[in-house]
Motif scaffolding. Sequence first.
Motif, mmCIF file in Angstrom:
data_model
loop_
_atom_site.group_PDB
_atom_site.id
_atom_site.type_symbol
_atom_site.label_atom_id
_atom_site.label_comp_id
_atom_site.label_asym_id
_atom_site.label_seq_id
_atom_site.Cartn_x
_atom_site.Cartn_y
_atom_site.Cartn_z
ATOM 1 N N ALA A 17 0.756 -1.335 -0.078
ATOM 2 C CA ALA A 17 -0.011 0.061 -0.036
ATOM 3 C C ALA A 17 0.904 1.311 -0.094
ATOM 4 O O ALA A 17 1.984 1.104 0.525
ATOM 5 N N HIS A 59 5.045 4.010 1.857
ATOM 6 C CA HIS A 59 4.566 2.717 1.603
ATOM 7 C C HIS A 59 4.870 1.595 2.606
ATOM 8 O O HIS A 59 5.791 1.821 2.982
ATOM 9 N N ILE A 75 -6.358 -5.631 6.499
ATOM 10 C CA ILE A 75 -5.780 -4.318 6.081
ATOM 11 C C ILE A 75 -6.783 -3.350 6.226
ATOM 12 O O ILE A 75 -6.276 -2.219 6.641
ATOM 13 N N HIS A 79 -5.564 0.005 8.378
ATOM 14 C CA HIS A 79 -5.134 1.301 7.578
ATOM 15 C C HIS A 79 -6.419 2.137 7.828
ATOM 16 O O HIS A 79 -6.299 3.448 8.031
ATOM 17 N N PHE A 97 -4.077 6.704 2.231
ATOM 18 C CA PHE A 97 -3.594 5.426 1.228
ATOM 19 C C PHE A 97 -4.128 5.820 -0.249
ATOM 20 O O PHE A 97 -5.264 6.269 -0.449
ATOM 21 N N TYR A 101 -5.398 -1.354 -1.024
ATOM 22 C CA TYR A 101 -4.097 -2.118 -1.086
ATOM 23 C C TYR A 101 -3.888 -2.938 -2.309
ATOM 24 O O TYR A 101 -5.059 -3.528 -2.768
#
Length: 182
Positions: A17, A59, A75, A79, A97, A101
């Motif tokens: 990501a 990242h 995730i 995140h 982000f 991902y």
Amino acid sequence: MSPTKQWSPGSMYHITARGNRRYSIFRTNTDRLKYLRILEDAREKYPFILHSYCLMTNHIYLLLETKEHPPGKIIHHIHYRYARYFNKKNGFSGHLFEGRYKSVLIRNSKQMMDTSCYIHLNPVKAGITSKPEEYRWSSYKAFVTNQSNKHVHTDRILAHTNNGSKSHYKFYVEMKHHQFNS
């Protein structure tokens, strides 16, 4: 991984990501420590095994094996919580982000070994350090020294080296580094 892809417990994924517009997602060491704490909280809620990781400035790379929950759920939890922390701390709003991902299913031992090497060599390829063991924010030291790392389980990857040899893993990573630079 799209929601339509099949998932089964025990699958391993290379997760990446990146920061939105390639902006920094980690500004300080405190940010990286917070990400790792959130990762540990997620592991309690959605058990998984982390085999390798590297937190770069904009990242992340994870080699993650699922147990009972698909990688998307894990995730998303990490995140979402990290983005809330980062935005509040820095007075930002919106996406931290860049998109969703990315994940690649690990299909065999060689791909697992090569992915772990790739993850650990990122600080070297980025020119941050000349030796992966000098980079604090990866799991590499746990693979090549007696320094433990509570975030990763090295046993499955080291099982594919000569009798679990840390020096053999280090040699494998160094050979991969030379291949990338040839």
